[in-house]
Scaffold this motif. Sequence first.
Motif, short mmCIF file in Angstrom:
data_model
loop_
_atom_site.label_atom_id
_atom_site.label_comp_id
_atom_site.label_asym_id
_atom_site.label_seq_id
_atom_site.Cartn_x
_atom_site.Cartn_y
_atom_site.Cartn_z
N PRO A 1 -0.24 81.24 -32.02
CA PRO A 1 -0.42 82.11 -30.88
C PRO A 1 -0.33 81.35 -29.57
O PRO A 1 -0.72 80.20 -29.53
CB PRO A 1 -1.82 82.69 -31.08
CG PRO A 1 -2.38 82.02 -32.25
CD PRO A 1 -1.35 81.22 -32.92
N ASP B 1 1.85 88.69 -34.89
CA ASP B 1 0.77 89.21 -34.04
C ASP B 1 -0.43 89.65 -34.86
O ASP B 1 -1.57 89.51 -34.43
CB ASP B 1 1.29 90.37 -33.17
CG ASP B 1 1.78 91.53 -34.01
OD1 ASP B 1 2.51 91.30 -35.01
OD2 ASP B 1 1.42 92.68 -33.71
N ALA C 1 -4.25 88.05 -34.65
CA ALA C 1 -5.40 88.88 -34.28
C ALA C 1 -6.48 88.89 -35.35
O ALA C 1 -7.52 89.50 -35.18
CB ALA C 1 -4.92 90.30 -34.02
#
Length: 293
Positions: free
Chosen positions: A3, A92, A96
Amino acid sequence: MCPPGRKAPRGSVTGRRTARLVMADPVRVTDATDPRLADYVRLTDTHLRRSLEAAEGLFIAEGDKVIRRAIAAGYPLRSMLVADDKLAAIADIAMASMAPCYVVPAVVAERLTRYRVHRGALASMRRLPIPPAAEVLAAAERIVVLEDIVDHANVGAVFRCAAALGIDAVLLAPRCADPLYRRAVKVSMGAVFAVPYSRLPDWREGLAWLRGLGFRLLALTPDPAATPIGQIAADGKMALLIGSEGGGLSPRWLAGADQAVRIPMSRQVDSLNAASAAPIACYLLAPARHDAS
Ligand SMILES: C[S@@+](CC[C@H](N)C(=O)[O-])C[C@H]1O[C@@H](n2cnc3c(N)ncnc32)[C@H](O)[C@@H]1O
């Protein structure tokens, strides 16, 4: 893949070395027998999967769209498994989540799962308790009740149709196949997460109980003696009973329903598949609920 703003840990896909281990960073695995991949073993072996998934309280979602829907519906993510060339599609989600994301070569994914993982990403999700039938039906007006449908693809297709055609809830007879089995989840495209469902605790007394809740019980059957579906008024609380692939509805459920209803067919076939009959019946009997635009 890491990330933005995070450093890649040792052993991560980027291979950059840092002292800090970030749990959500993808972990490359090259051995199909690695115990961390146990949730994904032999996905085509129905017998093994049924017992493994029940014992571990998990189910498998396939493809990034379906995985996202499962997470949005509140199912906790245990881990993800992704072929290395498909990581971008779920990066993603991995970022998360605190759940591990295992990145494997496609050949390892195939050796582990025993099939070609076309959609690239798999997720192991934690099952949640199924709510009691009374709770699921509390505000329901139109429901579908499946008696002993054993084919997971048919169960998935009925859920997809229920989600699309204004059905408030699906009720499963005790022997009906598991909507969270991988194939059902996949065919439903995640509709199994969107449509409330429960199991009837008691097959024998199930219809009397439903009638007590105010539902009109319509037994869908290809029997030529049944009332053509076009003659049925689509009002009040209605339960559409759909039978199994082989024998159809049991004699007990046929006798216990308020009315037998048929979709008129050409005489060249005996019956429609359950997953084909369901959308026709739902479309005709929940007409006010479709988006006409
Ligand atoms: C494959 S069919 C079962 C066929 C079985 N021989 C029978 O007579 O019901 C599975 C289910 O789909 C529904 N179905 C199939 N064809 C239908 C039709 N023409 N009208 C209404 N329901 C139908 C029924 O609920 C049936 O139990």
